[in-house]
Design a protein around this motif. Structure first.
Motif, short mmCIF file in Angstrom:
data_model
loop_
_atom_site.label_atom_id
_atom_site.label_comp_id
_atom_site.label_asym_id
_atom_site.label_seq_id
_atom_site.Cartn_x
_atom_site.Cartn_y
_atom_site.Cartn_z
N LEU A 194 0.83 -1.21 0.00
CA LEU A 194 0.00 0.00 0.00
C LEU A 194 0.86 1.26 0.00
O LEU A 194 0.68 2.15 -0.84
CB LEU A 194 -0.91 0.00 1.23
N PHE A 195 1.81 1.34 0.93
CA PHE A 195 2.64 2.54 1.03
C PHE A 195 3.47 2.75 -0.23
O PHE A 195 3.67 3.88 -0.68
CB PHE A 195 3.55 2.44 2.25
N THR A 196 3.95 1.65 -0.80
CA THR A 196 4.76 1.74 -2.01
C THR A 196 3.93 2.21 -3.19
O THR A 196 4.36 3.08 -3.97
CB THR A 196 5.41 0.38 -2.33
N GLU A 197 2.74 1.65 -3.35
CA GLU A 197 1.88 2.04 -4.47
C GLU A 197 1.44 3.49 -4.36
O GLU A 197 1.24 4.17 -5.38
CB GLU A 197 0.67 1.12 -4.53
N LEU A 198 1.28 4.00 -3.15
CA LEU A 198 0.90 5.39 -2.96
C LEU A 198 2.09 6.34 -3.09
O LEU A 198 1.92 7.56 -3.06
CB LEU A 198 0.26 5.58 -1.58
N LYS A 199 3.30 5.77 -3.20
CA LYS A 199 4.54 6.55 -3.37
C LYS A 199 4.74 7.54 -2.22
O LYS A 199 5.01 8.72 -2.42
CB LYS A 199 4.52 7.29 -4.72
N LEU A 200 4.63 7.01 -1.01
CA LEU A 200 4.83 7.80 0.20
C LEU A 200 6.24 7.59 0.71
O LEU A 200 6.73 6.46 0.74
CB LEU A 200 3.82 7.39 1.27
N LYS A 201 6.88 8.65 1.14
CA LYS A 201 8.25 8.55 1.63
C LYS A 201 8.44 9.43 2.86
O LYS A 201 7.97 10.56 2.89
CB LYS A 201 9.25 8.96 0.54
#
Length: 217
Positions: A194-201
């Motif tokens: 989920l976090f990767t697909e949303l491109k959150l860093k």
């Protein structure tokens, strides 16, 4: 990619805290990390004059003849990890530990509120408890408390009405339990995907790194 200086759990349970700390590799504690909370409970607790540990507002919740958790009388906040345990039960003299729990909470709330500075970009993460009907009140409280910082709210598995003008990211995951004995942690790959697909860093090298589960930190 959306970069944030801080990522803060808004519950509804400790699973959210574990997963954001694990994935983004940070260990800075905030006030709601280990609570079981409703949206109403969070909205009230964000008020810096409110003390959720007032003894007259707390009650024991009993399960199979043991003190399973301590809860506010309106059940908006449940404290599962804030008091010492003996085996599977919270100790009978848990009220003796209220001052310590209160002090820890107050310091963490001060830390959270201190993030209200220009230049900070905060991501609040809320996993729905299934009854988050008053999210608008929580959002407006966040706008009030964090009027200088930029922020967004990631709502996971939330189906209430969201105004298009609100700074909200909506997402859904299966959110299955983890493998025993860490069922409460959830499935790491679901959350990381989920976090990767949303491109959150998380972009803040000054934060302490994740050191595992430290509920009594």
């Amino acid at each position: 990619m959306r970069k944030f200086s801080h990522i803060v759990s808004l519950g509804d349970k400790c699973r959210t805290t574990y997963q954001i700390r694990r994935h983004f590799n940070f260990g800075l504690p905030f006030p709601f990390d280990w609570w079981v909370s409703t949206v109403d409970g969070l909205t009230t607790a964000l008020d810096d004059t409110y003390d959720p540990y007032q003894p007259e507002l707390l009650r024991e919740e009993i399960l199979h003849d043991r003190i399973f958790q301590i809860a506010s009388f309106d059940l908006s906040i449940r404290f599962v990890h804030e008091f010492p345990r003996e085996g599977n039960s919270i100790v009978k003299n848990w009220r003796d530990f209220i001052p310590k729990a209160r002090d820890t909470f107050m310091k963490r709330r001060e830390r959270l509120i201190s993030l209200n500075q220009k230049g900070n970009e905060i991501l609040f993460v809320r996993r729905s408890s299934g009854n988050d009907q008053n999210f608008e009140c929580l959002f407006r409280k966040l706008c009030e408390v964090f009027d200088l910082a930029d922020f967004a709210v990631l709502l996971i598995n939330e189906y209430t009405h969201i105004d298009p003008d609100w700074r909200v990211i909506r997402a859904n995951i299966p959110d299955r339990d983890g493998d025993a004995p860490g069922r409460w942690m959830g499935q790491d790959h679901e959350w990381s995907t989920l976090f990767t697909e949303l491109k959150l860093k998380l972009s803040n090298d000054s934060l302490p790194v994740f050191r595992g589960v430290l509920m009594h930190e």
